[in-house]
Design a protein around this motif. Structure first.
Motif, short mmCIF file in Angstrom:
data_model
loop_
_atom_site.label_atom_id
_atom_site.label_comp_id
_atom_site.label_asym_id
_atom_site.label_seq_id
_atom_site.Cartn_x
_atom_site.Cartn_y
_atom_site.Cartn_z
N LEU A 1 -2.78 0.63 -4.19
CA LEU A 1 -1.90 -0.51 -4.41
C LEU A 1 -0.68 -0.06 -5.20
O LEU A 1 -0.81 0.66 -6.20
CB LEU A 1 -2.63 -1.61 -5.17
CG LEU A 1 -3.82 -2.24 -4.48
CD1 LEU A 1 -4.55 -3.20 -5.42
CD2 LEU A 1 -3.38 -2.97 -3.23
N ILE B 1 0.86 -1.18 0.00
CA ILE B 1 0.00 0.00 0.00
C ILE B 1 0.89 1.23 0.00
O ILE B 1 1.79 1.36 0.84
CB ILE B 1 -0.92 0.04 1.24
CG1 ILE B 1 -1.83 -1.19 1.28
CG2 ILE B 1 -1.73 1.32 1.27
CD1 ILE B 1 -2.84 -1.26 0.17
N THR C 1 -1.92 8.31 -4.60
CA THR C 1 -3.20 7.85 -4.07
C THR C 1 -4.30 8.63 -4.78
O THR C 1 -4.29 9.86 -4.80
CB THR C 1 -3.27 8.09 -2.56
OG1 THR C 1 -2.19 7.40 -1.94
CG2 THR C 1 -4.58 7.59 -1.98
N GLY D 1 -4.50 5.59 0.62
CA GLY D 1 -3.61 4.58 0.09
C GLY D 1 -4.06 4.02 -1.24
O GLY D 1 -5.23 4.10 -1.61
N ASP E 1 -5.93 1.90 -7.89
CA ASP E 1 -6.85 2.29 -6.82
C ASP E 1 -8.28 2.04 -7.28
O ASP E 1 -8.57 2.07 -8.49
CB ASP E 1 -6.66 3.78 -6.49
CG ASP E 1 -7.07 4.13 -5.07
OD1 ASP E 1 -7.61 3.26 -4.35
OD2 ASP E 1 -6.84 5.29 -4.66
#
Length: 191
Positions: free
Chosen positions: A23, A9, A16, A21, A165
């Protein structure tokens, strides 16, 4: 989910899309993997696969999400190929690109979506339909019992280098015409 490699994360604001957060993948052997679930078997019905992606490089193939199993089984892959959004489906041993869309830029967030609606396959980039609709390649029943991978292929080293995301799979056609992508986290809403 199980985690492989350096998948993690990222909490950096620039990497983001929503919230705190996303990936983060470096493109070399890192991914998330799900166990197979009846909820992920599309059958012959409508489906939407979508995410916000921020690729940092443009390799030959950068996998967003993928499922493949043994020869003769149905498979699906949603990926970026040399900067171009694509979806691939069919029997593992005899398949082809299902849909090819437009360019997905590196270093910036883009919303990408694959939609199957009444047997018609569509791609969208940032809410705009990309490429012509395809009705003759993936009308079969999708019954794969393989695991799903996010950030890499289940059969080949085709890692995604960047950030993903708001990845969402729903058994409905969320979009059939141009639309405005979500402006806040989905919160797993069904509509």
């Amino acid at each position: 989910f199980s985690v492989a490699g350096d998948a993690k994360i990222s909490t950096g604001a620039a990497n983001t899309k929503f919230g705190t957060g996303s990936l983060s993948f470096d493109g070399t052997g890192d991914y998330l993997q799900t166990l197979q679930s009846p909820n992920l078997v599309f059958g012959s019905g409508d489906v939407t696969v979508e995410a916000f992606v921020k690729p940092m490089t443009s390799p030959a193939i950068a996998t967003i999400i993928d499922t493949r199993s043994s020869y003769g089984s149905e498979a699906f892959s949603f990926y970026i190929s040399s900067g171009i959004l694509q979806a691939w489906a069919g029997a593992y041993s005899n398949s082809s690109v299902l849909r090819q869309g437009g360019a997905v830029p590196t270093g910036t967030w883009s919303h990408v979506a694959f939609v199957r609606h009444n047997g018609t396959n569509m791609l969208f980039i940032n809410g705009q339909k990309s490429g012509a609709d395809n009705t003759n390649t993936w009308n079969q029943t999708f019954l794969s019992t393989a695991n799903w991978r996010i950030g890499d292929s289940t059969s080949y080293a085709r890692g995604f280098n960047g950030f993903i995301d708001e990845l969402r799979i729903t058994k409905m056609a969320r979009y059939t015409a141009n639309f405005t992508p979500m402006t806040a986290a989905s919160g797993n809403k069904t509509s």
